[in-house]
Design a protein around this motif. Structure first.
Motif, PDB file in Angstrom:
ATOM      1  N   VAL A   1       0.839  -1.193   0.000  1.00 31.82           N
ATOM      2  CA  VAL A   1       0.000   0.000   0.000  1.00 31.82           C
ATOM      3  C   VAL A   1       0.871   1.239   0.000  1.00 31.82           C
ATOM      4  CG1 VAL A   1      -1.662   1.372   1.241  1.00 31.82           C
ATOM      5  CG2 VAL A   1      -1.887  -1.089   1.166  1.00 31.82           C
ATOM      6  N   PRO A   2       0.987   1.889  -1.135  1.00 33.23           N
ATOM      7  CA  PRO A   2       1.696   3.174  -1.191  1.00 33.23           C
ATOM      8  C   PRO A   2       0.777   4.276  -0.672  1.00 33.23           C
ATOM      9  CG  PRO A   2       0.888   2.595  -3.360  1.00 33.23           C
ATOM     10  CD  PRO A   2       0.525   1.448  -2.462  1.00 33.23           C
ATOM     11  N   ASP A   3       0.419   4.181   0.595  1.00 37.35           N
ATOM     12  CA  ASP A   3      -0.603   5.057   1.179  1.00 37.35           C
ATOM     13  C   ASP A   3      -0.044   6.445   1.445  1.00 37.35           C
ATOM     14  OD1 ASP A   3      -3.229   5.401   2.051  1.00 37.35           O
ATOM     15  OD2 ASP A   3      -2.675   5.077   4.136  1.00 37.35           O
ATOM     16  N   VAL A   4      -0.939   7.437   1.385  1.00 36.74           N
ATOM     17  CA  VAL A   4      -0.543   8.829   1.575  1.00 36.74           C
ATOM     18  C   VAL A   4      -1.765   9.624   2.008  1.00 36.74           C
ATOM     19  CG1 VAL A   4      -1.002   9.498  -0.829  1.00 36.74           C
ATOM     20  CG2 VAL A   4       0.722  10.750   0.491  1.00 36.74           C
ATOM     21  N   THR A   5      -1.542  10.690   2.760  1.00 36.13           N
ATOM     22  CA  THR A   5      -2.640  11.575   3.143  1.00 36.13           C
ATOM     23  C   THR A   5      -3.263  12.179   1.900  1.00 36.13           C
ATOM     24  OG1 THR A   5      -1.667  12.047   5.302  1.00 36.13           O
ATOM     25  CG2 THR A   5      -3.201  13.682   4.418  1.00 36.13           C
ATOM     26  N   ARG A   6      -4.586  12.285   1.917  1.00 41.25           N
ATOM     27  CA  ARG A   6      -5.268  12.807   0.734  1.00 41.25           C
ATOM     28  C   ARG A   6      -6.337  13.820   1.117  1.00 41.25           C
ATOM     29  NH1 ARG A   6      -6.955   7.546   1.288  1.00 41.25           N
ATOM     30  NH2 ARG A   6      -4.726   7.407   1.713  1.00 41.25           N
ATOM     31  N   LYS A   7      -6.726  14.638   0.128  1.00 37.81           N
ATOM     32  CA  LYS A   7      -7.812  15.611   0.286  1.00 37.81           C
ATOM     33  C   LYS A   7      -8.959  15.212  -0.634  1.00 37.81           C
ATOM     34  CE  LYS A   7      -4.523  19.311   1.326  1.00 37.81           C
ATOM     35  NZ  LYS A   7      -3.318  18.486   1.131  1.00 37.81           N
ATOM     36  N   TRP A   8     -10.200  15.403  -0.159  1.00 34.56           N
ATOM     37  CA  TRP A   8     -11.393  15.015  -0.894  1.00 34.56           C
ATOM     38  C   TRP A   8     -12.108  16.249  -1.447  1.00 34.56           C
ATOM     39  CZ3 TRP A   8     -14.719  10.424   0.962  1.00 34.56           C
ATOM     40  CH2 TRP A   8     -13.943   9.447   1.584  1.00 34.56           C
ATOM     41  N   LEU A   9     -12.655  16.100  -2.640  1.00 38.21           N
ATOM     42  CA  LEU A   9     -13.600  17.068  -3.193  1.00 38.21           C
ATOM     43  C   LEU A   9     -14.802  16.275  -3.689  1.00 38.21           C
ATOM     44  CD1 LEU A   9     -14.370  19.952  -4.034  1.00 38.21           C
ATOM     45  CD2 LEU A   9     -13.230  19.519  -6.226  1.00 38.21           C
ATOM     46  N   SER A  10     -15.971  16.545  -3.118  1.00 36.39           N
ATOM     47  CA  SER A  10     -17.140  15.694  -3.340  1.00 36.39           C
ATOM     48  C   SER A  10     -18.338  16.497  -3.847  1.00 36.39           C
ATOM     49  CB  SER A  10     -17.537  14.990  -2.036  1.00 36.39           C
ATOM     50  OG  SER A  10     -16.468  14.240  -1.513  1.00 36.39           O
ATOM     51  N   PHE A  11     -19.154  15.810  -4.661  1.00 37.72           N
ATOM     52  CA  PHE A  11     -20.397  16.372  -5.169  1.00 37.72           C
ATOM     53  C   PHE A  11     -21.473  15.287  -5.127  1.00 37.72           C
ATOM     54  CE2 PHE A  11     -16.918  18.507  -7.391  1.00 37.72           C
ATOM     55  CZ  PHE A  11     -17.190  19.834  -7.076  1.00 37.72           C
ATOM     56  N   GLY A  12     -22.724  15.725  -4.987  1.00 38.93           N
ATOM     57  CA  GLY A  12     -23.792  14.739  -4.943  1.00 38.93           C
ATOM     58  C   GLY A  12     -25.115  15.291  -5.426  1.00 38.93           C
ATOM     59  N   LEU A  13     -26.016  14.371  -5.755  1.00 36.39           N
ATOM     60  CA  LEU A  13     -27.344  14.727  -6.247  1.00 36.39           C
ATOM     61  C   LEU A  13     -28.364  13.765  -5.665  1.00 36.39           C
ATOM     62  CD1 LEU A  13     -29.284  16.204  -8.291  1.00 36.39           C
ATOM     63  CD2 LEU A  13     -28.668  14.400  -9.929  1.00 36.39           C
ATOM     64  N   GLY A  14     -29.480  14.305  -5.160  1.00 35.58           N
ATOM     65  CA  GLY A  14     -30.576  13.485  -4.683  1.00 35.58           C
ATOM     66  C   GLY A  14     -31.833  13.751  -5.494  1.00 35.58           C
TER      67      GLY A  14
END
Length: 459
Positions: free
Chosen positions: A394-407
């Protein structure tokens, strides 16, 4: 003739390879998965256990079941696309100060893309009961941990790992009690099924050369001349629990606190299989000594506990804002583990050195119309690994999320939700040495995208 120190080196190597019987490392804060809700994904899991109308709270915080509207069934499916390609690779043999082939580059490519697209399902059932429906019962099926990486079998890092596959599936039952419309407490018990499979190549040429230079050299056994293969696997069922409380200081604000227990998997029927070249066994007599032979093993794998604070506030009829902070106790779960083999291979203590991690997110929902809801969110997801302990599994690393959604709610009793997240990462570097002294250095190009969809039906 083999000396005691030589046998110790060979035995330690066998244990080091088969020690993976317990573990792999993985993505999303090691191999922890948050992908249990398309609705939650659309806002980066802000308000994961405090927002109204998401049945995933049955698994994450049963106390929040009072935020659900009547009897309902919800099914979610997430698809995680993870990419991991190694660049600027340096790999060389390092059999010791006078070892044959020291510094010689290891043949093979960069392993290709070790990532994959993996489905993550979830399902929930909720029913209120009691006087004024002040009690709630729920069932959940989730996958809280999981990861898979797979490289080409002949890549330059094959002695460090070729395949890692870990899956944990939870089946849970939850109950909650509403003290009043503003305070509720809940708990759930779940059974968790864990399966693990790992594989890597073994440099038996290096084993033979370091153990018996004269005999091995005469047979052409030098580092890199006789690769074998090791595969280890295990599975177990164990029980855990979740407890929580949800408090609403006003009818527009929910504050939820929850705790998920650690889960100890005592693997007693694990299996280790070794493919040893015949000429190596002829020189070292490994089978006669009970080394590098197919065997069973036992160990305890502890999946970490976590605590979450979740807040949701309805600003007005259209806008809702939410936030989450969670802490995962990796340090106590993945500091070290002891592996006990049924063969003559001695016990081994494996040090992983994971650190505790924090996940934080903020998000929002905007009700565009009676049938359409828009969502968005950002998150910071910390890795438990460090440069000193990072490996190819696992070449794991801290990450940042950008999320979008629709209901979309086409009918009063039917709701569909869709979510998408892109993960922004840096390029993690690796500097690892295998049990046979083979060095691997390089930098990974990693990336990830998550897409999810769900259906909620009230009856």
């Amino acid at each position: 003739m083999h000396t005691a120190s030589t046998l110790a080196r060979v035995t330690a190597l066998a244990v080091g390879i088969a020690g993976a019987l317990a573990f792999s490392h993985a993505d999303a804060a090691a191999f922890q998965l948050k992908e249990n809700s398309a609705k939650g994904l659309g806002r980066a899991f802000a308000g994961s256990s405090s927002a109204w109308g998401d049945a995933s709270v049955i698994a994450t915080n049963p106390a929040s079941m009072r935020l659900l509207d009547g009897r309902q069934f919800q099914a979610d499916l997430s698809a995680i696309s993870f990419s991991a390609k190694m660049e600027d690779v340096y790999s060389a043999r390092n059999a010791g100060p006078t070892g044959a082939g020291k510094g010689t580059p290891i043949s093979g490519g960069n392993g290709g893309d070790a990532g994959m697209i993996a489905p993550v399902p979830a399902a929930y059932f909720h029913v209120p009961f009691g006087e004024n429906d002040n009690m709630h019962f729920g069932l959940s099926l989730t996958a809280p941990f999981g990861f898979k990486t797979e490289y080409d079998r002949d890549w330059v890092g094959r002695y460090h790992g070729t395949k890692t596959d870990l899956k944990a599936v939870d089946l849970g039952a939850a109950f909650s009690y509403d003290v009043n419309p503003y305070v509720s407490f809940g708990a759930s018990v779940f059974v968790e099924h864990l399966t693990i499979e790992l594989a890597n190549a073994v440099d038996f040429g290096a084993v033979a050369y370091s153990s018996s230079k004269g005999a091995s050299a005469a047979l052409g056994l030098v580092p890199g001349s006789a690769d074998g293969y090791a595969t280890v696997e295990g599975n177990n069922n164990a029980v855990g629990y979740v407890i929580g409380g949800t408090f609403s200081p006003t009818e527009n604000t929910n504050i939820a606190l929850s705790y998920r227990s650690k889960v100890e998997h005592k693997i007693t029927g694990g299996k280790a299989r070794f493919d040893v070249p015949g000429k190596v066994d002829a020189v070292l007599g490994l089978a006669a000594k009970g080394l590098f032979v197919d065997t069973s093993g036992k160990t305890t794998v502890t999946l970490p506990a976590s605590a979450t604070l979740s807040v949701t506030h309805k600003v007005n009829d259209r806008w809702t804002v939410m936030g989450d902070v969670s802490r995962t106790a990796w340090a106590t779960a993945f500091d070290k583990v002891t592996v006990d083999f049924a063969s003559n291979q001695p016990d081994n203590v494996l040090v992983f050195g994971y650190k505790d991690t924090t996940f934080g997110s903020i998000g929002t929902e905007y009700k565009l119309s009676d049938t359409i809801t828009l969502r968005g969110g950002v998150a910071y997801d910390e890795t438990p690994t460090t440069y000193g302990h990072r490996d190819v599994r696992v070449p794991d690393v801290t990450r940042k999320w950008l999320s979008f959604g629709l209901g979309w709610t086409p009918k009063e009793n039917t709701e569909f939700n869709f979510g998408y997240t892109h993960l922004f990462t840096n390029d993690p570097a690796i500097n690892a040495t295998s049990s046979t002294g083979n060095v691997l250095q390089g930098k990974y190009k990693v990336g990830g995208d998550i897409l999810a969809a769900s259906m909620n039906y009230k009856f």
